[in-house]
Design an enzyme around this catalytic site. Sequence first.
Site, PDB file in Angstrom:
ATOM      1  N   ASP A  98       8.014 -36.159  -6.407  1.00  0.00           N
ATOM      2  CA  ASP A  98       6.812 -35.346  -6.589  1.00  0.00           C
ATOM      3  C   ASP A  98       6.824 -34.283  -5.501  1.00  0.00           C
ATOM      4  O   ASP A  98       6.818 -34.614  -4.301  1.00  0.00           O
ATOM      5  CB  ASP A  98       5.550 -36.199  -6.460  1.00  0.00           C
ATOM      6  CG  ASP A  98       5.328 -37.090  -7.672  1.00  0.00           C
ATOM      7  OD1 ASP A  98       5.823 -36.748  -8.757  1.00  0.00           O
ATOM      8  OD2 ASP A  98       4.665 -38.131  -7.528  1.00  0.00           O
ATOM      9  N   ASP A 142       0.044 -38.765 -18.627  1.00  0.00           N
ATOM     10  CA  ASP A 142      -0.771 -39.358 -17.574  1.00  0.00           C
ATOM     11  C   ASP A 142      -1.956 -40.029 -18.255  1.00  0.00           C
ATOM     12  O   ASP A 142      -2.707 -39.388 -18.995  1.00  0.00           O
ATOM     13  CB  ASP A 142      -1.256 -38.297 -16.586  1.00  0.00           C
ATOM     14  CG  ASP A 142      -0.121 -37.746 -15.740  1.00  0.00           C
ATOM     15  OD1 ASP A 142       0.832 -38.499 -15.474  1.00  0.00           O
ATOM     16  OD2 ASP A 142      -0.189 -36.560 -15.346  1.00  0.00           O
TER      17      ASP A 142
END
Length: 258
Positions: free
Chosen positions: A11, A130
């Site tokens: 990330d 998500d």
Amino acid sequence: MLSKRIIPCLDVRDGRTTKGIKFKDNMDIGDPVEMGRFYYEEGADEIVFYDITASSDRRPIMLDVVRRVAETIFIPFSVGGGIRTLQDMREVLLAGAEKVSVNSAAVLHPDIIRQGAEAFGSQCIVLGMDVKQVPPSEQIPSGYEIVIDGGRRHMGLDALWWAREAQRLGAGEICLNSIDADGTRSGYELQLTRLISTQVHIPVIASGGAGTPEDLLHVLTEGCADAALIASMVHYGTYTIREIKKFLETSGVKVRKT
């Protein structure tokens, strides 16, 4: 039987690898280029790179960082964050990625999945999902809702419906991230992973919650996932990829040897 894949996730924010819990309180943990090379040498099957603020900031992905990571690894490389158009996909692939991951943009403009699959092949198109658990309702019968923009925006879409729809549009793979489990190192969300994995015929990568090799064993067997995304457990040096693969192999899970 195909080998199960172990996939470190980078990330990236402002050019640095970062990690948080449930998409909050992110900390700088290193250089993505150095980390990508290290995980490649450790035996990772693939590397995933997310520019985590590109979508919420409404800016393009950091292609220079993508290019530098791609130059150091020789395994499949999936890149996501801020990819909104066919041209964005093309630029990421030209920068060295083998796959592009679409998440927020695909929810807002689903046809980008079809366009990408037609232009580059379904094998290049990964749907990033998500997901947050919510009370089941008529609108969200599975009890799992799609959220976008780094978990900031609830969309009122049922996760199972969206997975099937993305498959129909041409997605070749799903990376399924539980926001409730993300960064907690308390185990993957097995119910969610099993729900999606058993209802689509494309590969599903489980994401969110890995803390121990046992967590990977559970999600790759009970959760029916084809691959497991890992971050905290290797970023902080708690385990190595070699250790994880050795444990899985001795537990009867087929993995690619390092």
